[in-house]
Scaffold this motif. Structure first.
Motif, mmCIF file in Angstrom:
data_model
loop_
_atom_site.group_PDB
_atom_site.id
_atom_site.type_symbol
_atom_site.label_atom_id
_atom_site.label_comp_id
_atom_site.label_asym_id
_atom_site.label_seq_id
_atom_site.Cartn_x
_atom_site.Cartn_y
_atom_site.Cartn_z
ATOM 1 N N LYS A 133 -48.482 8.484 -87.021
ATOM 2 C CA LYS A 133 -49.303 7.661 -87.922
ATOM 3 C C LYS A 133 -50.529 8.431 -88.404
ATOM 4 O O LYS A 133 -50.920 8.333 -89.564
ATOM 5 C CB LYS A 133 -49.733 6.370 -87.220
ATOM 6 N N PHE A 134 -51.137 9.202 -87.498
ATOM 7 C CA PHE A 134 -52.304 10.007 -87.861
ATOM 8 C C PHE A 134 -51.945 11.039 -88.927
ATOM 9 O O PHE A 134 -52.630 11.174 -89.935
ATOM 10 C CB PHE A 134 -52.868 10.692 -86.606
ATOM 11 N N VAL A 135 -50.835 11.730 -88.727
ATOM 12 C CA VAL A 135 -50.399 12.749 -89.685
ATOM 13 C C VAL A 135 -50.074 12.118 -91.034
ATOM 14 O O VAL A 135 -50.333 12.712 -92.086
ATOM 15 C CB VAL A 135 -49.192 13.551 -89.131
ATOM 16 N N LEU A 136 -49.565 10.904 -91.025
ATOM 17 C CA LEU A 136 -49.206 10.223 -92.276
ATOM 18 C C LEU A 136 -50.403 9.560 -92.973
ATOM 19 O O LEU A 136 -50.234 8.919 -93.995
ATOM 20 C CB LEU A 136 -48.106 9.198 -92.018
ATOM 21 N N GLY A 137 -51.612 9.718 -92.414
ATOM 22 C CA GLY A 137 -52.792 9.270 -93.133
ATOM 23 C C GLY A 137 -53.708 8.275 -92.454
ATOM 24 O O GLY A 137 -54.781 7.992 -92.964
ATOM 25 N N ASP A 138 -53.332 7.718 -91.309
ATOM 26 C CA ASP A 138 -54.202 6.772 -90.609
ATOM 27 C C ASP A 138 -55.214 7.561 -89.779
ATOM 28 O O ASP A 138 -54.917 8.021 -88.680
ATOM 29 C CB ASP A 138 -53.365 5.845 -89.716
ATOM 30 N N ASP A 139 -56.433 7.715 -90.300
ATOM 31 C CA ASP A 139 -57.465 8.536 -89.656
ATOM 32 C C ASP A 139 -57.847 8.061 -88.260
ATOM 33 O O ASP A 139 -58.385 8.832 -87.469
ATOM 34 C CB ASP A 139 -58.735 8.567 -90.517
ATOM 35 N N HIS A 140 -57.607 6.809 -87.940
ATOM 36 C CA HIS A 140 -58.038 6.252 -86.656
ATOM 37 C C HIS A 140 -56.884 6.019 -85.685
ATOM 38 O O HIS A 140 -57.098 5.453 -84.614
ATOM 39 C CB HIS A 140 -58.797 4.943 -86.892
ATOM 40 N N ALA A 141 -55.691 6.442 -86.029
ATOM 41 C CA ALA A 141 -54.501 6.165 -85.209
ATOM 42 C C ALA A 141 -54.574 6.758 -83.810
ATOM 43 O O ALA A 141 -53.986 6.207 -82.880
ATOM 44 C CB ALA A 141 -53.238 6.669 -85.919
ATOM 45 N N ILE A 142 -55.289 7.864 -83.629
ATOM 46 C CA ILE A 142 -55.335 8.505 -82.308
ATOM 47 C C ILE A 142 -56.669 8.316 -81.599
ATOM 48 O O ILE A 142 -56.840 8.787 -80.479
ATOM 49 C CB ILE A 142 -54.999 10.011 -82.398
ATOM 50 N N SER A 143 -57.597 7.597 -82.206
ATOM 51 C CA SER A 143 -58.939 7.475 -81.621
ATOM 52 C C SER A 143 -58.927 6.814 -80.238
ATOM 53 O O SER A 143 -59.768 7.122 -79.404
ATOM 54 C CB SER A 143 -59.881 6.728 -82.564
ATOM 55 N N LYS A 144 -57.974 5.937 -79.969
ATOM 56 C CA LYS A 144 -57.909 5.259 -78.675
ATOM 57 C C LYS A 144 -56.747 5.737 -77.820
ATOM 58 O O LYS A 144 -56.550 5.246 -76.711
ATOM 59 C CB LYS A 144 -57.809 3.743 -78.882
ATOM 60 N N THR A 145 -55.958 6.686 -78.322
ATOM 61 C CA THR A 145 -54.755 7.082 -77.586
ATOM 62 C C THR A 145 -54.723 8.547 -77.167
ATOM 63 O O THR A 145 -54.020 8.897 -76.222
ATOM 64 C CB THR A 145 -53.496 6.811 -78.431
ATOM 65 N N ILE A 149 -47.206 20.686 -84.829
ATOM 66 C CA ILE A 149 -46.588 20.407 -83.525
ATOM 67 C C ILE A 149 -45.406 19.449 -83.688
ATOM 68 O O ILE A 149 -44.324 19.673 -83.154
ATOM 69 C CB ILE A 149 -47.625 19.838 -82.533
ATOM 70 N N LEU A 150 -45.601 18.382 -84.448
ATOM 71 C CA LEU A 150 -44.530 17.395 -84.630
ATOM 72 C C LEU A 150 -43.349 17.959 -85.416
ATOM 73 O O LEU A 150 -42.205 17.556 -85.194
ATOM 74 C CB LEU A 150 -45.068 16.154 -85.339
ATOM 75 N N SER A 151 -43.615 18.874 -86.324
ATOM 76 C CA SER A 151 -42.532 19.394 -87.156
ATOM 77 C C SER A 151 -41.720 20.479 -86.459
ATOM 78 O O SER A 151 -40.655 20.850 -86.949
ATOM 79 C CB SER A 151 -43.081 19.931 -88.478
ATOM 80 N N ALA A 152 -42.183 20.961 -85.335
ATOM 81 C CA ALA A 152 -41.418 21.961 -84.578
ATOM 82 C C ALA A 152 -40.260 21.244 -83.877
ATOM 83 O O ALA A 152 -40.280 21.015 -82.682
ATOM 84 C CB ALA A 152 -42.318 22.680 -83.578
#
Length: 183
Positions: free
Chosen positions: A68-80, A44-47
């Motif tokens: 941040k999630f795509v770049l490796g932070d597994d918890h970056a979207i857990s609260k957003t 989605i982001l690369s489109a």
């Protein structure tokens, strides 16, 4: 190769389940939800269009955690963010990087990637608008369960389905792509 194998198995199960004698309306497959979500969000982001590339990146409370999630932070979207998915029975592919949707007095932003057999929707945490037949992707689960019933099938194109009453959908052409697979 493993991704193709999993996708191939899912396609085979769906075709077998669509036969008139099939006793079940769901298919379940083992997945790594973090890797799956990372791949889908990355698509989605690369489109990105030429128009977007002409401008420097801007900070965004919606897109920054996804990056941040795509770049490796597994918890970056857990609260957003929340992720929803449902059966998508069409051959055409839909990719919408940013859509504003208004329904019954509530407005939200969402992102979508749909290609047979799954529609994948990203929404802000606990604020999303999504079809009633959508399932929420649990990033701690080890299974993806896809309901193949025809329940609410006319909303499988969401957010590009029929608008009713005071519903509105706003988008830009350079962030929304419709395509068909090469045959």
């Amino acid at each position: 190769m493993k991704k193709l194998l999993i996708r191939g198995r899912l396609h085979n199960w769906i075709y077998r389940l669509s036969e008139p004698t099939a006793p079940y309306n769901t298919v379940s497959i083992d997945i790594n939800p973090i890797k799956y979500a990372r791949a889908m969000i990355g698509h989605i982001l690369s489109a990105t269009s030429v128009i977007e590339c002409k401008e420097p990146p801007q900070e965004s409370p919606y897109f920054d955690p996804l990056k941040k999630f795509v770049l490796g932070d597994d918890h970056a979207i857990s609260k957003t963010h929340d992720i929803h998915y449902w059966f998508y029975p069409y051959e055409r592919h839909l990719s919408a990087k940013c859509v504003s949707f208004f329904n019954q007095g509530h407005a939200t932003v969402l992102s979508l990637l749909s290609f047979f057999p799954i529609a994948f929707l990203i929404t802000p945490k606990n604020e999303g608008i999504y079809p009633t037949h959508a399932a929420r992707l649990d990033l701690n689960s080890t299974k993806l369960v896809l309901d193949l019933s025809s329940y609410n099938i006319h909303f499988s194109d969401f957010p590009f389905s029929e608008l009713r009453e005071n519903q509105m959908c706003l988008l830009t052409d350079y962030q929304t792509i419709v395509s068909y697979p090469i045959k």
